[in-house]
Design a protein around this motif. Sequence first.
Motif, mmCIF file in Angstrom:
data_model
loop_
_atom_site.group_PDB
_atom_site.id
_atom_site.type_symbol
_atom_site.label_atom_id
_atom_site.label_comp_id
_atom_site.label_asym_id
_atom_site.label_seq_id
_atom_site.Cartn_x
_atom_site.Cartn_y
_atom_site.Cartn_z
ATOM 1 N N LEU A 18 0.828 -1.199 0.000
ATOM 2 C CA LEU A 18 0.000 0.000 0.000
ATOM 3 C C LEU A 18 0.866 1.253 0.000
ATOM 4 C CD1 LEU A 18 -2.806 1.299 0.216
ATOM 5 C CD2 LEU A 18 -2.637 1.073 2.705
ATOM 6 N N SER A 21 2.171 1.872 -3.430
ATOM 7 C CA SER A 21 1.139 2.271 -4.394
ATOM 8 C C SER A 21 0.676 3.708 -4.198
ATOM 9 C CB SER A 21 -0.061 1.326 -4.298
ATOM 10 O OG SER A 21 -0.794 1.533 -3.099
ATOM 11 N N LEU A 22 0.831 4.246 -2.979
ATOM 12 C CA LEU A 22 0.336 5.589 -2.687
ATOM 13 C C LEU A 22 1.396 6.677 -2.853
ATOM 14 C CD1 LEU A 22 -1.832 5.000 0.532
ATOM 15 C CD2 LEU A 22 -2.618 5.310 -1.821
ATOM 16 N N ASP A 221 -7.098 1.687 5.818
ATOM 17 C CA ASP A 221 -7.906 1.563 4.599
ATOM 18 C C ASP A 221 -8.640 2.850 4.240
ATOM 19 O OD1 ASP A 221 -10.273 1.674 6.117
ATOM 20 O OD2 ASP A 221 -10.897 -0.372 5.655
ATOM 21 N N PRO A 224 -6.191 5.475 1.252
ATOM 22 C CA PRO A 224 -6.297 5.555 -0.210
ATOM 23 C C PRO A 224 -7.426 6.472 -0.679
ATOM 24 C CG PRO A 224 -5.907 3.289 0.451
ATOM 25 C CD PRO A 224 -6.158 4.060 1.713
ATOM 26 N N GLU A 228 -6.795 9.726 -2.923
ATOM 27 C CA GLU A 228 -7.490 9.902 -4.195
ATOM 28 C C GLU A 228 -8.129 11.286 -4.296
ATOM 29 O OE1 GLU A 228 -11.556 8.160 -6.200
ATOM 30 O OE2 GLU A 228 -10.287 6.766 -5.088
#
Length: 310
Positions: A18, A21-22, A221, A224, A228
Motif C-alpha cells: 500500500l 502504491s500511494l 484503509d 487511499p 485519491e
Amino acid sequence: MISDISGPVVSRQEFDELFMSLRTWGRWDAAGRGAFNRVTAQHARRAAALVRSGTVVPTALPWNTRSGPDNPRPALHHMTDLGDVESPEPATHKDFVAADYHGKGISHLDALSHVAYRGELYDGRSARGHIDAGGARFGAVSELGPLVTTGVLLDLPAVLDVPWLEPGRAVRAADVLAVERALGVTVGEGDAVLLRSGHARRRRELGAWDSGALSAGFHVDAVPLLAERGIALLGGDGDSDVRPSPVPGVHSPVHALAVAALGVPLLDNLDLEALSAATAEAGRYTFMLVVAPLNIPGGTGSPVNPVAVL
C-alpha cells in the motif's frame, strides 16, 4: 453504513504494498512542502468565500504543563521577570515557554521531516542523510509556511449521535463516505481534513488515559480514499492513527502513509469541540482554515493553533 467495530489487521507485506502504491515521490519541485504544493491562491480565495458569519474558532489545546498518562513530558512555562528587574518605568513582565511537543499533550503540526519509513523520508530522501543534531535539511517546518485552505470537519460522533468515539475505534473508508453523505460535504483537492473523535471531550469528562496505546483514529484503509481526493493536510483531536495499530510492527501506519508516502503534513491533538458546535449551529461543515506554524529552520514541526473561520 457506518461500521461499529475496529478494522482488520493488515500484514506488513500488505502495508508495504500500500505504501508503494500511494507514494507521490517526485511529483513536486518543492518536495519539502509535499502536499502543501496543492494549495494555490485559488484555493485560498475559495476558502475565503466560505466565510459568512465571521465566527472565528481556535482549535488548539491549552498549553499543557501538567504531567499525566498522555503527557509524560509536560510543556514548560515560568516567569522570568515579575516587573522588579528593569528600571525606569514602565515595568515589564516576561515569561518562558518550551515544549517537547511531538506527543499527545500539545496541539502541533508534523512537518515532512518528522516521519521516516524504512529509513526514508518523503520523496525518497535518506533520513540519516538529511537529519542530524542540527535539525532537518529536508522537509523542515520552515519550508511549509502558512496554509489557508478549505477545512472539512468529519464529525463522526455527531453523525452517530454519541459524545465521542471510544478509544480503539477505527475510522474506515466506509465511515468517511458515510459522514460525507450525512453532513453534506465532499472532501476535495487541496482540502484540510479534520477528524473529530470527541477525544478532548472524553478526556475532560472521564480523565486522561494513555492515548499512545489506545485511541480512536483512521484505519489504514481510509488513506487511499483521502489520497485519491488529493488532500493537502490531515488532522484531528487525536493523532490520526487508531491505536492499537492494525499493522504489526508499525506503531503509526497512518503517519507513515500520510507523511512519508503522500507528503501530507499532520495536525495532532486539536480540540474540535467548539468547532463541532459552531459547524452544527451553522448547518455546514466546511470553513476557511488558517494554519500558521512557527518559522523554525530545521524544525520537524511546530506547536500551532489552527483557526477556523465560518
